[in-house]
Design a protein around this motif. Structure first.
Motif: not given
Length: 281
Positions: A97-103, A123-126, A183-192, A196-201
């Motif tokens: 998740a941290a690797a996807t935050v903004a730029d 936000g990507d951490y909660p 897995e995060k969906f945005t329309r443009v790079a670095q967008q909020w 997004a979905v966080a999954a651990a298995v």
């Protein structure tokens, strides 16, 4: 625009920061990485008379293992979390998740504590921390208390941290041996995140022994998809689609220029399948 005039203070310890907060809790703001606070101050959506910069408090930085918990200091930068071998081994979902935050610039300046207290629903951490059943350690004049992620996020941009308190560290159970994906969906790079979905298995041969799923931007606070987790348990890859068909049930996603609520519910199901499948390996 530029911010209104304010007093700038740089405490060297948490106790000193708390003393400064106690002197004017209603007119003070804590500055961590500044990636959330400074933009809203420039827009004058926040207009503090005192800005208390926590940047010199080294005790609030770092990543360590404490028994069966991974502990991350509130001032730890996103980049450090994303590239930490300890995080990758013990809490891979947090690192992904941290690797996807903004730029890259934001990841080198922004902090996990600042992002969590800001509590933006996109936000990507909660969601990952909620899915991992993490805890937030909060310190105030009355002492230190620990709040579960389920109780920490109260509403839009609102958390359990009081005006006279400081978030000092984040504690999550260890997930060594689990697969994880964000897995995060945005329309443009670095967008909020639009969604997004966080999954651990955790796998047992070809079957899912345990699953954790958190949803980002599907309501005013992060959402734990507990029913979908139960539906996945014991299943194989061929069961994933059916198990996640109701992953968005009970959510309250926003409708805005990026899509209406039904669009986001559809996205959540698609992204959940991708995230779980990737986490299964």
């Amino acid at each position: 625009m530029i911010p209104s005039q304010f007093d700038y203070q740089t405490p060297a310890t948490v106790d000193e920061a708390l003393s400064l907060l106690a002197a004017s809790p209603d007119t003070s703001k804590l500055l961590a990485g500044g990636q959330s606070l400074i933009p809203v101050m420039k827009l004058r959506m926040a207009d503090p008379e005192h800005v208390i910069d926590l940047g010199k408090i080294d005790a609030l930085r770092g990543i360590r293992q404490d028994g069966d918990r991974l502990v991350v200091g509130a001032l730890t930068h996103h980049h450090e979390i994303a590239t930490s071998p300890l995080v990758a081994r013990l809490a891979p979902l947090l690192g992904k998740a941290a690797a996807t935050v903004a730029d890259s610039q934001v990841r080198h300046r922004g902090t996990i504590g600042g992002a969590l207290v800001h509590a933006d629903p996109a936000g990507d951490y909660p969601a990952p921390i909620l899915a991992m059943e993490g805890e937030m350690v909060i310190t105030g004049s009355g002492g230190t208390r620990t709040v579960s992620a389920a109780d920490f996020f109260e509403d839009f941009f609102t958390t359990a941290v009081g005006d006279d308190e400081v978030l000092t560290e984040i504690r999550v159970p260890t997930f060594e041996g689990w697969g994880a994906h964000y897995e995060k969906f945005t329309r443009v790079a670095q967008q909020w995140s639009i969604v997004a979905v966080a999954a651990a298995v955790r796998m047992d041969r070809d079957r899912i022994a345990e699953a954790r799923i958190g949803l980002t931007n599907m309501g005013p606070v992060p959402v734990r998809a507990a029913a979908a987790e139960q539906a996945l348990t014991g299943g194989t890859a061929s069961d994933v689609r059916d198990a996640l068909s109701g992953v968005a049930e009970g959510t309250d996603p926003p409708s805005d220029v990026n899509g209406d609520a039904n669009y986001r519910r559809h996205l959540a199901e698609v992204l959940a399948r991708r995230a779980v499948t990737a986490a299964m390996g």
